[in-house]
Design a protein around this motif. Structure first.
Motif, PDB file in Angstrom:
ATOM      1  N   ASP A  94       0.818  -1.214   0.000  1.00 26.10           N
ATOM      2  CA  ASP A  94       0.000   0.000   0.000  1.00 26.10           C
ATOM      3  C   ASP A  94       0.848   1.258   0.000  1.00 26.10           C
ATOM      4  O   ASP A  94       0.380   2.337  -0.390  1.00 26.10           O
ATOM      5  N   ALA A  95       2.110   1.123   0.396  1.00 27.39           N
ATOM      6  CA  ALA A  95       2.998   2.292   0.471  1.00 27.39           C
ATOM      7  C   ALA A  95       3.173   2.980  -0.874  1.00 27.39           C
ATOM      8  O   ALA A  95       3.500   4.174  -0.912  1.00 27.39           O
ATOM      9  N   GLY A 115      -0.896 -11.495  -5.389  1.00 27.67           N
ATOM     10  CA  GLY A 115      -1.919 -10.712  -4.712  1.00 27.67           C
ATOM     11  C   GLY A 115      -2.735  -9.881  -5.684  1.00 27.67           C
ATOM     12  O   GLY A 115      -2.651 -10.038  -6.907  1.00 27.67           O
ATOM     13  N   GLN A 116      -3.528  -8.995  -5.133  1.00 31.16           N
ATOM     14  CA  GLN A 116      -4.423  -8.170  -5.934  1.00 31.16           C
ATOM     15  C   GLN A 116      -3.887  -6.749  -6.077  1.00 31.16           C
ATOM     16  O   GLN A 116      -2.969  -6.342  -5.360  1.00 31.16           O
ATOM     17  N   ILE A 117      -4.451  -6.016  -6.988  1.00 28.86           N
ATOM     18  CA  ILE A 117      -4.072  -4.612  -7.194  1.00 28.86           C
ATOM     19  C   ILE A 117      -4.648  -3.804  -6.029  1.00 28.86           C
ATOM     20  O   ILE A 117      -5.859  -3.802  -5.807  1.00 28.86           O
ATOM     21  N   ASN A 136       2.182 -12.306 -11.531  1.00 28.60           N
ATOM     22  CA  ASN A 136       1.165 -13.268 -11.112  1.00 28.60           C
ATOM     23  C   ASN A 136       0.092 -12.599 -10.274  1.00 28.60           C
ATOM     24  O   ASN A 136      -0.468 -13.209  -9.353  1.00 28.60           O
ATOM     25  N   LEU A 137      -0.203 -11.356 -10.580  1.00 26.15           N
ATOM     26  CA  LEU A 137      -1.303 -10.666  -9.921  1.00 26.15           C
ATOM     27  C   LEU A 137      -2.617 -11.379 -10.234  1.00 26.15           C
ATOM     28  O   LEU A 137      -2.838 -11.848 -11.351  1.00 26.15           O
ATOM     29  N   LEU A 161      -5.574 -12.247 -13.834  1.00 25.88           N
ATOM     30  CA  LEU A 161      -6.769 -11.511 -13.447  1.00 25.88           C
ATOM     31  C   LEU A 161      -8.024 -12.237 -13.927  1.00 25.88           C
ATOM     32  O   LEU A 161      -8.055 -12.792 -15.029  1.00 25.88           O
ATOM     33  N   THR A 162      -9.046 -12.218 -13.101  1.00 24.82           N
ATOM     34  CA  THR A 162     -10.295 -12.930 -13.404  1.00 24.82           C
ATOM     35  C   THR A 162     -11.475 -11.960 -13.278  1.00 24.82           C
ATOM     36  O   THR A 162     -11.323 -10.801 -12.890  1.00 24.82           O
ATOM     37  N   GLY A 163     -12.657 -12.494 -13.591  1.00 25.72           N
ATOM     38  CA  GLY A 163     -13.860 -11.674 -13.498  1.00 25.72           C
ATOM     39  C   GLY A 163     -14.114 -10.929 -14.791  1.00 25.72           C
ATOM     40  O   GLY A 163     -13.518 -11.218 -15.836  1.00 25.72           O
ATOM     41  N   SER A 164     -14.969  -9.954 -14.747  1.00 29.51           N
ATOM     42  CA  SER A 164     -15.381  -9.225 -15.946  1.00 29.51           C
ATOM     43  C   SER A 164     -14.641  -7.901 -16.080  1.00 29.51           C
ATOM     44  O   SER A 164     -13.990  -7.438 -15.144  1.00 29.51           O
ATOM     45  N   ILE A 165     -14.766  -7.303 -17.249  1.00 23.83           N
ATOM     46  CA  ILE A 165     -14.179  -5.982 -17.490  1.00 23.83           C
ATOM     47  C   ILE A 165     -15.083  -4.934 -16.852  1.00 23.83           C
ATOM     48  O   ILE A 165     -16.271  -4.861 -17.182  1.00 23.83           O
TER      49      ILE A 165
END
Length: 338
Positions: A94-95, A115-117, A136-137, A161-165
Motif C-alpha cells: 500500500d505504500a 496478490g491483488q491490485i 502473477n497478480l 486476473l479474473t472476473g469481468s471488465i
C-alpha cells in the motif's frame, strides 16, 4: 603585469571552486524529499530487501537510486517508479500510494509478484502510466482504477486476473491504450467501452475467455492504431467495426465465433493488418481488398468463405495459408476455380 593579474584571478577562482564544491555536494544530498525516501524504504522492506533494490541505501541520495526518477526541479519529488525483471516477491505494498507526485508506476516481468491490485493506487492522482504486467497478480480488474483520471496508458496484460471488465473504465478520458490481454477474464465486453468521452483508446483484449456479442457502440469509435479481440469466445456480427470512414490500421479478430457476410464489408484505405482466421465468416472476399495498397498481412483461413479470390493489389502476394480451409474459396494462390 596584465598576464600575472589574469593568472592570479584564475587561481583565486579555481580555489573558490574547490572550496565550495563540498557545499554543492551537500546541497545535492539534501535534494531527495525525506518523506519520499521513507516511503521507498518501506516499499523495499515490503519486498524483503531484494538485491534488485540494493542501491536503495538510506545513506545515499534517493534520487540517484535504481528503478526510480525524481523531478529535476524543486521540490524534487519522486515521479517514476519502474521495477522491471527483478527477483521481487510478495504483494504490491500500500505504500506505493504514498508517493503523491508519482506519474509512472511500473511493475513488469516480476513472476513472483502476487496478490491483488491495491486500492491505495487511487491516491496517485498525478499518475499517467500504470503498467502491472507479466506478473502473477490475481483477482479482478478493479473498478476503482477509473478514479485515476490522468491515466494515459493502462497495461494489466499477462497476469492471472479474473472476473469481468469493469464498465467504469470508460470514465478514463485521457487513455491512449488499454491492455487487458493474456488474463482469464470472462463475461461480455461492456457496452460502455463504446462511450469514451475523451480519446478513443486502443483495446487489447486477446487471450481471455470473453463471450457474447461485441457491443455495437464500439462501431461509433475510430480506434487509432490497434483493435485485438483474438482468442476469446466472442460471437455475432462485427462488420460494424469496419468502414471507409475508419483509419484503424491493425485488426485482429481471429479465433472467435464471429459470423457475418464478408462480401458486404468495406475497409479503410489505411488498413495494414487483418486477421480473421478461425471464425464462422461467410460470403466472398470483397473486391475492395484489391485497393488496399498498405495491406501487409491478411489471413481469412478456417472460415466458410466461397468464390474467387480477387486478382490484383496485394492479395496474390500472400501464400495459400492465408486462405485455405474455407468452404469453396478458389483462385491464386489457391487452386484455380472450376
Amino acid at each position: 603585469m596584465k598576464k600575472i593579474s589574469s593568472l592570479f584571478i584564475f587561481s583565486i577562482s579555481l580555489l573558490l571552486f574547490f572550496l565550495l564544491s563540498p557545499c554543492l555536494c551537500a546541497t545535492k544530498k539534501e535534494k531527495c524529499n525525506p518523506q519520499d525516501k521513507k516511503v521507498l524504504l518501506r516499499i523495499k522492506a515490503a519486498f524483503n530487501n531484494p538485491y534488485h533494490l540494493a542501491s536503495w541505501n538510506p545513506d545515499m541520495e534517493c534520487c540517484d537510486w535504481y528503478a526510480m526518477k525524481c523531478d529535476f526541479k524543486p521540490p524534487y519529488r519522486v515521479i517514476e517508479l519502474t521495477i522491471f525483471s527483478g527477483n521481487i516477491s510478495g504483494q504490491i505494498p500500500d505504500a506505493v500510494g504514498d508517493l503523491p507526485y508519482l506519474q509512472t508506476l511500473v511493475f513488469r516481468k516480476l513472476t513472483d509478484l502476487t496478490g491483488q491490485i491495491p486500492r491505495a493506487i487511487t491516491k496517485l492522482t498525478h499518475l499517467k502510466m500504470l503498467r502491472l504486467s507479466w506478473t502473477n497478480l490475481s483477482g479482478p480488474v478493479p473498478a476503482f482504477l477509473s478514479e485515476l483520471k490522468n491515466l494515459t496508458f493502462l497495461d494489466l496484460a499477462f497476469n492471472d486476473l479474473t472476473g469481468s471488465i469493469p464498465p467504469e473504465l470508460s470514465q478514463l478520458q485521457n487513455l491512449d491504450a488499454i491492455h487487458l490481454d493474456r488474463n482469464k477474464l470472462t463475461g461480455t465486453i461492456p457496452e460502455s467501452l463504446g462511450n469514451f468521452k475523451g480519446k478513443t483508446p486502443d483495446l487489447y483484449l486477446s487471450h481471455n475467455q470473453l463471450s457474447g456479442p461485441v457491443p455495437r457502440s464500439l462501431g461509433n469509435l475510430n480506434f487509432s492504431f490497434q483493435l485485438d479481440f483474438s482468442r476469446n469466445k466472442l460471437e455475432g456480427d462485427v462488420s460494424f467495426l469496419f468502414g471507409k470512414n475508419k483509419t484503424l490500421p491493425i485488426v485482429d479478430l481471429s479465433r472467435n465465433m464471429f459470423e457475418f457476410d464478408l462480401s458486404k464489408v468495406e475497409f479503410n484505405d489505411n488498413l495494414q493488418y487483418l486477421d480473421l482466421k478461425h471464425n464462422k465468416i461467410y460470403g466472398s472476399l470483397p473486391q475492395g481488398l484489391v485497393q488496399l495498397s498498405n495491406l501487409q498481412f491478411l489471413n481469412v483461413s478456417y472460415n466458410g468463405l466461397c468464390g474467387q479470390i480477387p486478382t490484383g493489389g496485394k492479395l496474390q502476394t500472400f501464400d495459400s495459408t492465408a486462405y485455405f480451409h474455407n468452404r469453396c474459396l478458389c483462385g491464386a494462390p489457391l487452386p484455380s476455380c472450376k
